[in-house]
Design a protein around this motif. Structure first.
Motif, PDB file in Angstrom:
ATOM      1  N   MET A 252       0.825  -1.203   0.000  1.00  0.00           N
ATOM      2  CA  MET A 252       0.000   0.000   0.000  1.00  0.00           C
ATOM      3  C   MET A 252       0.865   1.261   0.000  1.00  0.00           C
ATOM      4  SD  MET A 252      -2.984   1.317  -0.099  1.00  0.00           S
ATOM      5  CE  MET A 252      -3.753   2.897   0.232  1.00  0.00           C
ATOM      6  N   LEU A 253       1.901   1.284   0.869  1.00  0.00           N
ATOM      7  CA  LEU A 253       2.799   2.433   0.932  1.00  0.00           C
ATOM      8  C   LEU A 253       3.451   2.677  -0.421  1.00  0.00           C
ATOM      9  CD1 LEU A 253       4.372   4.650   2.438  1.00  0.00           C
ATOM     10  CD2 LEU A 253       6.058   2.907   3.062  1.00  0.00           C
ATOM     11  N   SER A 254       3.897   1.574  -1.064  1.00  0.00           N
ATOM     12  CA  SER A 254       4.559   1.686  -2.358  1.00  0.00           C
ATOM     13  C   SER A 254       3.633   2.322  -3.394  1.00  0.00           C
ATOM     14  CB  SER A 254       5.010   0.308  -2.833  1.00  0.00           C
ATOM     15  OG  SER A 254       5.639   0.398  -4.090  1.00  0.00           O
ATOM     16  N   GLU A 255       2.353   1.896  -3.410  1.00  0.00           N
ATOM     17  CA  GLU A 255       1.399   2.455  -4.374  1.00  0.00           C
ATOM     18  C   GLU A 255       1.121   3.922  -4.069  1.00  0.00           C
ATOM     19  OE1 GLU A 255      -2.086   0.065  -4.314  1.00  0.00           O
ATOM     20  OE2 GLU A 255      -1.065  -1.759  -4.977  1.00  0.00           O
ATOM     21  N   PHE A 256       1.015   4.268  -2.801  1.00  0.00           N
ATOM     22  CA  PHE A 256       0.737   5.639  -2.389  1.00  0.00           C
ATOM     23  C   PHE A 256       1.900   6.558  -2.764  1.00  0.00           C
ATOM     24  CE2 PHE A 256       0.278   9.092   0.748  1.00  0.00           C
ATOM     25  CZ  PHE A 256      -1.062   9.406   0.545  1.00  0.00           C
ATOM     26  N   VAL A 257       3.127   6.109  -2.484  1.00  0.00           N
ATOM     27  CA  VAL A 257       4.320   6.888  -2.820  1.00  0.00           C
ATOM     28  C   VAL A 257       4.428   7.066  -4.324  1.00  0.00           C
ATOM     29  CG1 VAL A 257       6.839   6.820  -2.848  1.00  0.00           C
ATOM     30  CG2 VAL A 257       5.611   6.327  -0.731  1.00  0.00           C
ATOM     31  N   GLN A 258       4.190   5.991  -5.052  1.00  0.00           N
ATOM     32  CA  GLN A 258       4.267   6.051  -6.512  1.00  0.00           C
ATOM     33  C   GLN A 258       3.274   7.064  -7.080  1.00  0.00           C
ATOM     34  OE1 GLN A 258       3.692   2.272  -8.419  1.00  0.00           O
ATOM     35  NE2 GLN A 258       4.507   2.951 -10.383  1.00  0.00           N
ATOM     36  N   LYS A 259       2.116   7.142  -6.472  1.00  0.00           N
ATOM     37  CA  LYS A 259       1.069   8.055  -6.925  1.00  0.00           C
ATOM     38  C   LYS A 259       1.508   9.507  -6.838  1.00  0.00           C
ATOM     39  CE  LYS A 259      -3.748   9.249  -5.813  1.00  0.00           C
ATOM     40  NZ  LYS A 259      -4.906   8.889  -4.954  1.00  0.00           N
ATOM     41  N   TYR A 260       2.228   9.857  -5.781  1.00  0.00           N
ATOM     42  CA  TYR A 260       2.599  11.250  -5.549  1.00  0.00           C
ATOM     43  C   TYR A 260       4.058  11.565  -5.882  1.00  0.00           C
ATOM     44  CZ  TYR A 260      -1.958  11.950  -3.474  1.00  0.00           C
ATOM     45  OH  TYR A 260      -3.322  12.042  -3.285  1.00  0.00           O
ATOM     46  N   ASN A 261       4.797  10.596  -6.340  1.00  0.00           N
ATOM     47  CA  ASN A 261       6.200  10.833  -6.682  1.00  0.00           C
ATOM     48  C   ASN A 261       6.297  11.350  -8.118  1.00  0.00           C
ATOM     49  OD1 ASN A 261       8.996  10.882  -6.306  1.00  0.00           O
ATOM     50  ND2 ASN A 261       9.231   8.866  -7.244  1.00  0.00           N
ATOM     51  N   VAL A 262       6.145  12.656  -8.248  1.00  0.00           N
ATOM     52  CA  VAL A 262       6.166  13.308  -9.550  1.00  0.00           C
ATOM     53  C   VAL A 262       7.181  14.451  -9.515  1.00  0.00           C
ATOM     54  CG1 VAL A 262       3.764  12.713 -10.045  1.00  0.00           C
ATOM     55  CG2 VAL A 262       4.304  14.873  -8.875  1.00  0.00           C
ATOM     56  N   PRO A 263       7.646  14.915 -10.674  1.00  0.00           N
ATOM     57  CA  PRO A 263       8.549  16.079 -10.670  1.00  0.00           C
ATOM     58  C   PRO A 263       7.830  17.307 -10.132  1.00  0.00           C
ATOM     59  CG  PRO A 263       8.590  14.940 -12.798  1.00  0.00           C
ATOM     60  CD  PRO A 263       7.440  14.377 -12.030  1.00  0.00           C
ATOM     61  N   GLY A 264       8.484  18.030  -9.234  1.00  0.00           N
ATOM     62  CA  GLY A 264       7.847  19.219  -8.672  1.00  0.00           C
ATOM     63  C   GLY A 264       8.848  20.177  -8.052  1.00  0.00           C
ATOM     64  N   PRO A 265       8.524  21.476  -8.020  1.00  0.00           N
ATOM     65  CA  PRO A 265       9.427  22.482  -7.445  1.00  0.00           C
ATOM     66  C   PRO A 265       9.573  22.338  -5.933  1.00  0.00           C
ATOM     67  CG  PRO A 265       7.725  23.490  -8.839  1.00  0.00           C
ATOM     68  CD  PRO A 265       7.310  22.082  -8.588  1.00  0.00           C
ATOM     69  N   ARG A 266      10.647  22.900  -5.414  1.00  0.00           N
ATOM     70  CA  ARG A 266      10.844  22.974  -3.959  1.00  0.00           C
ATOM     71  C   ARG A 266      10.284  24.286  -3.391  1.00  0.00           C
ATOM     72  NH1 ARG A 266      14.645  19.327  -1.546  1.00  0.00           N
ATOM     73  NH2 ARG A 266      15.567  17.914  -3.075  1.00  0.00           N
ATOM     74  N   TYR A 267       9.848  25.160  -4.261  1.00  0.00           N
ATOM     75  CA  TYR A 267       9.176  26.411  -3.899  1.00  0.00           C
ATOM     76  C   TYR A 267       9.987  27.288  -2.952  1.00  0.00           C
ATOM     77  CZ  TYR A 267       5.225  24.715  -6.535  1.00  0.00           C
ATOM     78  OH  TYR A 267       4.439  24.262  -7.558  1.00  0.00           O
ATOM     79  N   THR A 268      11.231  27.544  -3.330  1.00  0.00           N
ATOM     80  CA  THR A 268      11.979  28.626  -2.688  1.00  0.00           C
ATOM     81  C   THR A 268      11.574  29.964  -3.303  1.00  0.00           C
ATOM     82  OG1 THR A 268      13.800  28.165  -4.224  1.00  0.00           O
ATOM     83  CG2 THR A 268      13.971  27.251  -1.995  1.00  0.00           C
ATOM     84  N   SER A 269      10.767  29.926  -4.354  1.00  0.00           N
ATOM     85  CA  SER A 269      10.193  31.139  -4.931  1.00  0.00           C
ATOM     86  C   SER A 269       8.885  30.785  -5.611  1.00  0.00           C
ATOM     87  CB  SER A 269      11.129  31.756  -5.973  1.00  0.00           C
ATOM     88  OG  SER A 269      11.086  31.023  -7.201  1.00  0.00           O
ATOM     89  N   TYR A 270       8.073  31.815  -5.836  1.00  0.00           N
ATOM     90  CA  TYR A 270       6.941  31.702  -6.746  1.00  0.00           C
ATOM     91  C   TYR A 270       6.821  33.034  -7.464  1.00  0.00           C
ATOM     92  CZ  TYR A 270       2.629  31.049  -9.137  1.00  0.00           C
ATOM     93  OH  TYR A 270       1.716  30.951 -10.157  1.00  0.00           O
ATOM     94  N   PRO A 271       6.751  33.044  -8.789  1.00  0.00           N
ATOM     95  CA  PRO A 271       6.856  31.895  -9.689  1.00  0.00           C
ATOM     96  C   PRO A 271       8.227  31.208  -9.604  1.00  0.00           C
ATOM     97  CG  PRO A 271       5.941  33.802 -10.846  1.00  0.00           C
ATOM     98  CD  PRO A 271       6.455  34.287  -9.529  1.00  0.00           C
ATOM     99  N   THR A 272       8.229  29.917  -9.911  1.00  0.00           N
ATOM    100  CA  THR A 272       9.485  29.177  -9.930  1.00  0.00           C
ATOM    101  C   THR A 272      10.304  29.616 -11.141  1.00  0.00           C
ATOM    102  OG1 THR A 272       8.422  27.372 -11.125  1.00  0.00           O
ATOM    103  CG2 THR A 272       8.504  27.200  -8.731  1.00  0.00           C
ATOM    104  N   VAL A 273      11.623  29.439 -11.058  1.00  0.00           N
ATOM    105  CA  VAL A 273      12.531  29.991 -12.072  1.00  0.00           C
ATOM    106  C   VAL A 273      12.159  29.607 -13.513  1.00  0.00           C
ATOM    107  CG1 VAL A 273      14.927  30.059 -12.860  1.00  0.00           C
ATOM    108  CG2 VAL A 273      14.419  30.195 -10.414  1.00  0.00           C
ATOM    109  N   PRO A 274      11.769  28.350 -13.817  1.00  0.00           N
ATOM    110  CA  PRO A 274      11.428  28.029 -15.205  1.00  0.00           C
ATOM    111  C   PRO A 274      10.223  28.804 -15.743  1.00  0.00           C
ATOM    112  CG  PRO A 274      11.864  26.024 -13.963  1.00  0.00           C
ATOM    113  CD  PRO A 274      11.779  27.132 -12.972  1.00  0.00           C
ATOM    114  N   TYR A 275       9.437  29.401 -14.843  1.00  0.00           N
ATOM    115  CA  TYR A 275       8.248  30.137 -15.270  1.00  0.00           C
ATOM    116  C   TYR A 275       8.413  31.648 -15.155  1.00  0.00           C
ATOM    117  CZ  TYR A 275       5.884  25.712 -15.789  1.00  0.00           C
ATOM    118  OH  TYR A 275       5.538  24.454 -16.223  1.00  0.00           O
ATOM    119  N   TRP A 276       9.636  32.102 -14.962  1.00  0.00           N
ATOM    120  CA  TRP A 276       9.890  33.533 -14.993  1.00  0.00           C
ATOM    121  C   TRP A 276       9.628  34.071 -16.398  1.00  0.00           C
ATOM    122  CZ3 TRP A 276      15.188  34.493 -12.100  1.00  0.00           C
ATOM    123  CH2 TRP A 276      14.998  34.256 -10.727  1.00  0.00           C
TER     124      TRP A 276
END
Length: 454
Positions: free
Chosen positions: A1-25
């Motif tokens: 169950m843990l493996s499926e749950f982690v897999q579901k939410y393990n996606v590329p994402g920003p660490r949000y030290t800023s908003y907008p994030t640098v690629p979206y400047w």
């Protein structure tokens, strides 16, 4: 169950030290003149009230650590020190010309690279040069990143003498196999000596950085590292996931294969084990991936509601304006972001022409400012609300729809006017912030821009 749950939410994402994030400047409409105007506005509003922050990037390292995503220049030639400090002080002078009063320095942080690559004498020259035309705030905080292998007593004493009271040491992992893979060999004895030296001199906050998800790293390795860390009891800890982004950072992160890295499920187990072991000796979780003892300023700022997050990570207090000096440094006026050129040669050339060495940036619009507040609330306080029109934005109903699945999974609680992250949801706060990231939702990247969230 843990493996499926982690897999579901393990996606590329920003660490949000800023908003907008640098690629979206929006660098297409950005200009140096717009950046200067945004900083002058912020300075006039906040300098007398809260002061400003300074981040100085010192890029030189004697050897390459293959886990590192920082902008660095590898060299053993220390004759690079003096010209670089001269250049940073020149950049500072160009910023001072924009202001009609002396800056009040609330926070100052030396990052890298390896700040302790520089001699104690050169570091003293740098700090005194920065402070010569500034005023220290009443409750200022000066901090630096130290390498346990080359941070000497002379380094610690010199920086203490000019006002530094906080140091953080990059530990990563104590296992020899892992250290060899990331090219960062430093025995526990070196970290112990550097930690104890700092405390003996009078540093009031000593931090350690520990990483999980490193190549060849097992659950046992993380346990061993945390148990050794408990012996030294640093005042605060950054315990975070290794960000594997070789497509962005170049050959430095290609010293091992993807197959050498722990799975997402194992990384989550590593984090949960570390968190449990840290809690047993009194560490409190601060925001995302940070822990502190109750005696540390970072914990106190969380309790008081003053915790802030910017390109320096989590800080114990907020300043509206943060100026980054040195190659690749990022500045934040609250109304805009800017980043310096990344090559030292280009940096020197622009300064010789009396030009602030910025090459890209972003000026925030009203929507950006509103979304930024929500993401900061989530990252620093694990909740946000919109009881007033000033915190409402037109795509908020769509955001709430995107959060339905996370609510079903127990990661958050939604009400008509608020979102609160649950204890179960704290490790997935980046995923929750992504739902608020309207720029990311409008234009999903075609190639991977960010590290995985787990």
């Amino acid at each position: 169950m843990l493996s499926e749950f982690v897999q579901k939410y393990n996606v590329p994402g920003p660490r949000y030290t800023s908003y907008p994030t640098v690629p979206y400047w929006d660098s297409a409409t950005f200009s140096l003149e717009k950046w200067k105007a945004s900083l002058q506005k912020s300075f006039s509003e906040s300098n007398a009230k809260e002061g400003i922050s300074l981040y100085i990037h010192l890029p030189f390292c004697e050897s390459l650590c293959t886990f590192c995503g920082c902008n660095k220049r590898i060299t053993k030639q220390h004759n690079v020190e003096s010209p670089y400090i001269t250049a940073v002080l020149k950049e500072w002078q160009l910023y001072l010309e924009l202001f009609d009063e002396k800056p009040v320095i609330k926070e100052l942080h030396l990052g890298g690279g390896t700040p302790t690559f520089f001699s104690p004498e050169h570091l003293t020259l740098l700090i005194n040069g920065l402070l010569k035309y500034a005023v220290r705030a009443k409750n200022y905080e000066f901090s630096f990143e130290g390498h346990p292998n080359n941070t000497t007593k002379a380094h610690l004493q010199a920086l203490y003498d000019v006002g530094f009271r906080r140091v953080s040491y990059g530990v990563q992992d104590y296992n020899e196999t892992v250290q060899k893979a990331i090219h960062r060999i430093q025995p526990f004895e070196n970290v112990k000596q550097a930690t104890e030296m700092a405390r003996k001199i009078g540093y009031t906050s000593v931090g350690h950085d520990i990483i999980f998800g490193l190549p060849f790293q097992s659950l046992e390795h993380v346990q061993e590292t945390i148990l050794k860390t408990k012996e030294l009891l640093p005042d605060r800890l950054a315990f975070y996931s290794y960000a594997h982004v070789p497509w962005v950072k170049g050959n430095g992160q290609r010293g091992f294969k993807d197959s050498d890295l722990p799975s997402a499920a194992l990384k989550r187990k590593q984090y949960e084990l570390g968190k449990q072991l840290l809690a047993e000796v009194g560490y409190e979780e601060i925001g995302m991936d940070h822990f502190a003892l109750k005696t540390d300023a970072l914990y106190k700022s969380m309790i008081s509601g003053d915790l802030h997050r910017n390109f320096m990570g989590y800080t114990a207090s907020k300043t509206q304006a943060m100026i980054g000096l040195g190659v690749s440094s990022i500045s934040d006026s609250w109304y805009g972001f800017s980043q310096n050129v990344k090559a030292i040669e280009d940096y020197y050339k622009l300064l010789e022409a009396d030009t602030i060495p910025v090459y890209r940036g972003h000026i925030l619009n009203e929507e950006d400012l509103t979304v930024r507040k929500h993401i900061l609330n989530l990252m620093c306080r694990f909740e946000t609300s919109w009881t007033t029109d000033t915190l409402y934005f037109k795509e908020l109903p769509d955001v709430l729809v995107k959060l339905e699945e996370m609510e079903k999974d127990g990661l958050l609680i939604r009400t008509k006017n608020s979102v609160e992250v649950t204890e179960k949801g704290k490790p997935y706060v980046r995923n929750i912030c992504m739902a608020f990231d309207v720029l990311l939702q409008r234009k999903q990247p075609q190639t991977q821009l960010f590290s995985m969230t787990i």
